[in-house]
Design an enzyme around this catalytic site. Structure first.
Site, PDB file in Angstrom:
ATOM      1  N   GLU A  56       0.851  -1.204   0.000  1.00 51.76           N
ATOM      2  CA  GLU A  56       0.000   0.000   0.000  1.00 51.76           C
ATOM      3  C   GLU A  56       0.881   1.247   0.000  1.00 51.76           C
ATOM      4  OE1 GLU A  56      -2.543   0.051   3.430  1.00 51.76           O
ATOM      5  OE2 GLU A  56      -3.596   1.854   2.794  1.00 51.76           O
ATOM      6  N   SER A  59      -4.298   2.562   9.483  1.00 50.95           N
ATOM      7  CA  SER A  59      -2.825   2.555   9.390  1.00 50.95           C
ATOM      8  C   SER A  59      -2.313   3.816   8.700  1.00 50.95           C
ATOM      9  CB  SER A  59      -2.394   1.337   8.564  1.00 50.95           C
ATOM     10  OG  SER A  59      -2.937   1.465   7.248  1.00 50.95           O
ATOM     11  N   LEU A  60      -1.013   4.009   8.844  1.00 53.84           N
ATOM     12  CA  LEU A  60      -0.323   5.131   8.198  1.00 53.84           C
ATOM     13  C   LEU A  60       0.829   4.552   7.390  1.00 53.84           C
ATOM     14  CD1 LEU A  60       0.613   8.159   7.888  1.00 53.84           C
ATOM     15  CD2 LEU A  60       1.963   7.791   9.966  1.00 53.84           C
ATOM     16  N   GLN A  61       0.908   4.929   6.115  1.00 54.22           N
ATOM     17  CA  GLN A  61       2.021   4.462   5.298  1.00 54.22           C
ATOM     18  C   GLN A  61       3.012   5.626   5.122  1.00 54.22           C
ATOM     19  OE1 GLN A  61      -1.276   3.575   4.248  1.00 54.22           O
ATOM     20  NE2 GLN A  61      -0.791   1.761   5.446  1.00 54.22           N
ATOM     21  N   GLY A 118       8.198  12.305  -0.751  1.00 53.61           N
ATOM     22  CA  GLY A 118       7.822  11.206   0.134  1.00 53.61           C
ATOM     23  C   GLY A 118       6.313  11.238   0.301  1.00 53.61           C
ATOM     24  N   LEU A 144       2.931  10.349   2.770  1.00 51.51           N
ATOM     25  CA  LEU A 144       2.383  10.006   4.090  1.00 51.51           C
ATOM     26  C   LEU A 144       0.895   9.761   3.857  1.00 51.51           C
ATOM     27  CD1 LEU A 144       4.080  12.889   6.113  1.00 51.51           C
ATOM     28  CD2 LEU A 144       4.759  10.474   6.147  1.00 51.51           C
ATOM     29  N   ASP A 145       0.517   8.495   3.873  1.00 57.67           N
ATOM     30  CA  ASP A 145      -0.846   8.129   3.528  1.00 57.67           C
ATOM     31  C   ASP A 145      -1.567   7.685   4.806  1.00 57.67           C
ATOM     32  OD1 ASP A 145      -2.296   6.004   0.928  1.00 57.67           O
ATOM     33  OD2 ASP A 145      -3.184   7.038   2.657  1.00 57.67           O
ATOM     34  N   GLY A 175      -4.660   6.529   6.869  1.00 59.36           N
ATOM     35  CA  GLY A 175      -5.940   5.872   6.645  1.00 59.36           C
ATOM     36  C   GLY A 175      -6.763   5.809   7.915  1.00 59.36           C
ATOM     37  N   GLY A 176      -7.664   4.857   7.968  1.00 67.32           N
ATOM     38  CA  GLY A 176      -8.494   4.708   9.151  1.00 67.32           C
ATOM     39  C   GLY A 176      -7.816   3.851  10.193  1.00 67.32           C
TER      40      GLY A 176
HETATM   41  N1  LIG Z   1     -15.858  12.966   5.093  1.00 71.12           N
HETATM   42  C1  LIG Z   1     -14.955  12.159   4.563  1.00 71.12           C
HETATM   43  N2  LIG Z   1     -14.156  11.455   5.375  1.00 71.12           N
HETATM   44  C2  LIG Z   1     -13.247  10.662   4.796  1.00 71.12           C
HETATM   45  C3  LIG Z   1     -13.106  10.549   3.395  1.00 71.12           C
HETATM   46  N3  LIG Z   1     -12.105   9.673   3.131  1.00 71.12           N
HETATM   47  C4  LIG Z   1     -11.632   9.272   4.330  1.00 71.12           C
HETATM   48  N4  LIG Z   1     -12.301   9.887   5.315  1.00 71.12           N
HETATM   49  C5  LIG Z   1     -12.060   9.783   6.743  1.00 71.12           C
HETATM   50  O1  LIG Z   1     -10.741   9.280   6.947  1.00 71.12           O
HETATM   51  C6  LIG Z   1     -10.800   8.070   7.668  1.00 71.12           C
HETATM   52  C7  LIG Z   1      -9.843   7.108   7.037  1.00 71.12           C
HETATM   53  O2  LIG Z   1     -10.150   7.047   5.679  1.00 71.12           O
HETATM   54  P1  LIG Z   1     -10.286   5.656   4.972  1.00 71.12           P
HETATM   55  O3  LIG Z   1     -10.503   5.902   3.534  1.00 71.12           O
HETATM   56  O4  LIG Z   1     -11.258   4.853   5.714  1.00 71.12           O
HETATM   57  O5  LIG Z   1      -8.855   5.063   5.262  1.00 71.12           O
HETATM   58  P2  LIG Z   1      -8.181   3.783   4.614  1.00 71.12           P
HETATM   59  O6  LIG Z   1      -6.961   4.233   3.919  1.00 71.12           O
HETATM   60  O7  LIG Z   1      -9.149   3.015   3.827  1.00 71.12           O
HETATM   61  O8  LIG Z   1      -7.825   2.976   5.915  1.00 71.12           O
HETATM   62  P3  LIG Z   1      -6.813   1.761   6.038  1.00 71.12           P
HETATM   63  O9  LIG Z   1      -7.666   0.561   6.203  1.00 71.12           O
HETATM   64  O10 LIG Z   1      -5.994   2.091   7.231  1.00 71.12           O
HETATM   65  O11 LIG Z   1      -5.992   1.745   4.774  1.00 71.12           O
HETATM   66  C8  LIG Z   1     -12.250   7.597   7.623  1.00 71.12           C
HETATM   67  O12 LIG Z   1     -12.578   7.085   8.884  1.00 71.12           O
HETATM   68  C9  LIG Z   1     -13.036   8.847   7.381  1.00 71.12           C
HETATM   69  O13 LIG Z   1     -13.427   9.460   8.598  1.00 71.12           O
HETATM   70  C10 LIG Z   1     -13.989  11.327   2.587  1.00 71.12           C
HETATM   71  O14 LIG Z   1     -13.913  11.304   1.355  1.00 71.12           O
HETATM   72  N5  LIG Z   1     -14.902  12.102   3.221  1.00 71.12           N
HETATM   73 CA   LIG Z   2      -4.917   3.349   3.621  1.00 65.29          CA
END
Ligand SMILES: Nc1nc2c(ncn2[C@@H]2O[C@H](COP(=O)(O)OP(=O)(O)OP(=O)(O)O)[C@@H](O)[C@H]2O)c(=O)[nH]1
Ligand SMILES: [Ca+2]
Length: 659
Positions: free
Chosen positions: A184, A217-219, A209, A211-212, A214-215
């Site tokens: 990822e 994890s952080l890459q 670089g 920094l991604d 997510g919900g």
């Molecule tokens: N309002 C809003 N919140 C978002 C959006 N995209 C992400 N988020 C918020 O950011 C958080 C993490 O985003 P995700 O897209 O779920 O993260 P992820 O990369 O799929 O998570 P990982 O499983 O760790 O890879 C979510 O819990 C949302 O609260 C968006 O388009 N709109």
């Molecule tokens: Ca992610």
């Protein structure tokens, strides 16, 4: 976060067109493009994106569709689904989620609006005639990675069965999978540097670089000077350019997991909590990052953990309920206090707080989110995904500073919950943004020790799915073009050398022919230089502007059923820069070699040749990206067909490309 991000990488396998075969690739990340970006004053390249939650729950889904899927309830109470399934596992013995047929049907229904909008969106991007030859991939990330294997398998199997029944695209079971954090990370870096035009640039440019956030994890991915051969080391070759990357994924540092850990921290501070209190959901937790008036049940997924983990959190002196990792329902009450909230966010950032290392690591002295041995972030970084989301939540442009994020966070925390909740558009996890403000700032400054000036908050539409699409398309392209022999050649000869040899011999041939005053008939008529060099570049025969701009497939139907690419498509808001094709070379390719992902013995070469990466443009309609060698020639023709001379030279080039 079970479905924090399902990214469908839709890449068209070769649409078998008479030679040269061509393939198109499209990566579908959920993104609503530029139109709303202007609301936030984001410069053109900062576009909104929506993750699954937004798309499925907060986009205006077709009403009966939403009701039919029971969405109306979940749309209004985003935690409802989580609460209702607290402690349940998808894959109870009977293989039913939550152990009941009703729960199974409900999960499948929710799982369906989650995937269905993606499919509907993709069907609109790709002309119907190409659906059957368009490969569909579903990749899941940390939110699914951290589920018990039986649960993640249940999810993926159901995703696959939904695709089989509902998708017009080409899919295989092993294209529905979980990718590792490192993959990822690497995909995200590729996407970022592709979009910013750094990838393969010649002369080589300093890459960014990534920094991604997510919900779950952080890459963290960046190009490192020293070639450390440890588990985070990746080597990426693009044409003649080698990139030595460090890529790693920090699990538990995503936005949702971080908030969850703040709840664990507070729970641990409550004395004499009994297991039965926890099991009955009677524990009330006053949270300094929740507004006054906030009172909701919350399923804390880190509050209870299986004994296998390194020391399950002890609450009030008693071991938590043993057994599977499951959610624990607690009562969260707002007790806003900015200083306490910031201090709490700091403990969440500090890894040593979770490993019970005493004395803990001092965040001021060293990056306290990094375990020993991980290379420290180096260089200029784009902070994307979750960082962008926090900026957007507080209506901040990418020029805003981290201090601005803190200021906005403080203002938001001081509001009462009734006012705060309606002060922003409906979206998931509004209540967590008072915490997210100090969290993202402390994560960067103290967790990673990246200074403010080395951070650019990037666009929401740069996601790792674009990186996957490039590589899948590249793979598809190299197979669809029957480049196996070429692949074998590549094993021995660098493609750059191969193309240089071709070019030199072609030039010699032309010189020899002109020496004997013989020129082919069709040249006699033309009055054009054979190789048209774009004034901005002397290094490439085919100047493909970079960053590549994907164009939504918006064919112009010529009325006779043939599809034509739009004539001279405009390049939206980008600097016309030739894509470094390697010293006047017609091609470059992206290859990943020598990486822990792929043992160096079988160097994986994800490659595609930019000869064939036509001009791609993102339009303001969506992050739909595709390229097509065949079409690119049309693109090139259309791009260059401003004048007759251009047309002939591009035909000559196109002829060259066919070589
Ligand atoms: N309002 C809003 N919140 C978002 C959006 N995209 C992400 N988020 C918020 O950011 C958080 C993490 O985003 P995700 O897209 O779920 O993260 P992820 O990369 O799929 O998570 P990982 O499983 O760790 O890879 C979510 O819990 C949302 O609260 C968006 O388009 N709109
Ligand atoms: Ca992610």
């Amino acid at each position: 976060m079970v479905f924090s991000r399902i990214a469908e990488v839709i890449s068209a396998a070769s649409s078998r067109i008479s030679a040269p075969q061509s393939s198109t690739a499209l990566s579908a990340g959920l993104s609503t493009e530029a139109s709303s970006a202007h609301q936030f004053g984001f410069p053109n390249n900062l576009r909104l994106s929506s993750s699954l939650q937004d798309f499925s729950t907060y986009r205006q889904l077709d009403s009966e569709e939403a009701v039919g899927l029971g969405y109306d309830r979940y749309a209004k109470q985003p935690n409802l689904l989580q609460r209702e399934n607290a402690g349940s596992s998808f894959s109870k013995e009977k293989g039913l989620p939550g152990g009941t047929p009703f729960m199974c049907r409900k999960w499948l229904r929710v799982f369906m609006a989650a995937i269905k909008p993606l499919l509907q969106w993709a069907e609109k991007q790709i002309p119907e005639h190409a659906h059957k030859t368009t490969s569909l991939f579903i990749y899941a990330t940390a939110g699914v990675r951290r589920l018990p294997t039986s649960d993640s398998k249940w999810l993926l199997d159901n995703a696959w069965s939904i695709l089989k029944k509902n998708s017009p695209f080409l899919c295989q079971r092993d294209w529905v999978k979980i990718i590792s954090g490192t993959e990822e990370a690497y995909y995200g870096w590729t996407a970022l540097n592709y979009r910013t035009g750094m990838l393969g640039a010649i002369p080589k440019k300093e890459t960014f670089g990534s920094l991604d956030l997510g919900g779950s994890s952080l890459q963290v991915t960046f190009e490192s000077k020293e070639h450390m051969h440890n588990e985070t080391n990746l080597n990426l070759r693009i044409g003649a350019v080698n990139h030595h990357l460090s890529a790693y994924s920090l699990s538990g540092y995503g936005l949702n997991d971080a908030f969850d850990k703040s709840v664990v921290k507070l729970l641990k501070r409550i004395p004499n909590v009994t297991t039965s209190d926890l099991v009955n959901g009677k524990v009330e937790i006053k949270h300094p990052c929740l507004q006054s008036g906030y009172k909701e049940q919350y399923v804390c997924s880190h509050c209870a953990s299986s004994p296998a983990e390194n020391g399950s959190p002890v609450v009030g002196g008693k071991k938590l309920v043993k057994g599977r990792k499951s959610g624990t329902t607690v009562q969260l009450t707002g007790a806003p206090n900015w200083e306490e909230c910031s201090a709490l966010a700091k403990t969440v950032v500090n890894l040593s707080e979770w490993l019970n290392i005493s004395p803990g690591v001092d965040c001021d002295m060293q990056p306290c989110a990094l375990p020993d041995g991980l290379p420290r972030p180096f260089g200029q970084f784009y902070a994307i995904s979750g960082f962008f989301v926090v900026y957007r939540f507080f209506n901040l442009t990418s020029e805003a500073s981290l201090d601005d994020v803190l200021e906005k966070g403080r203002e938001f925390c001081e509001k009462t919950w009734d006012i705060a909740r309606v002060s922003v558009p409906p979206q998931p996890f509004i209540e967590q943004y008072c915490f997210r403000s100090p969290y993202v700032v402390l994560l960067l400054r103290e967790g990673l020790h990246i200074t403010d000036k080395n951070i650019i908050v990037g666009s929401g539409s740069i996601t790792w799915t674009l990186g996957v699409a490039l590589l899948e398309a590249g793979k598809t392209f190299s197979t669809s073009w029957g480049l196996h022999s070429y692949e074998i050649l590549r094993m021995k000869i660098n493609p750059v050398i191969l193309i240089v040899v071709f070019l030199i011999s072609f030039i010699f041939l032309v010189c020899a022919l002109s020496c004997v005053n013989w020129t082919p008939r069709f040249f006699r008529r033309s009055y054009l230089p054979l190789f048209k060099h774009n004034s901005t570049s002397t290094s490439s025969v085919l100047n493909i502007p970079s960053p590549f701009r994907f164009k939504r497939w918006s064919p112009i139907n010529s009325g006779d059923g043939r599809v034509k690419m739009p004539l001279s498509p405009t390049v939206v808001g980008s600097q016309q820069r030739p894509f470094g094709l390697g010293h006047g070379l017609g091609g470059s390719s992206i290859e990943l070699v020598e990486s822990p992902l792929y043992p160096s013995t079988s160097s994986v070469s994800h490659s595609f040749s930019s000869n064939n990466l036509g001009q791609m443009q993102f339009d303001s309609g969506g992050m739909a990206s595709f390229w097509s060698p065949h079409r690119s020639q049309m693109c090139l023709q259309s791009r260059r067909s401003q004048s007759r001379e251009d047309l002939s030279s591009s035909l000559a080039d196109a002829h060259l490309v066919k070589i």
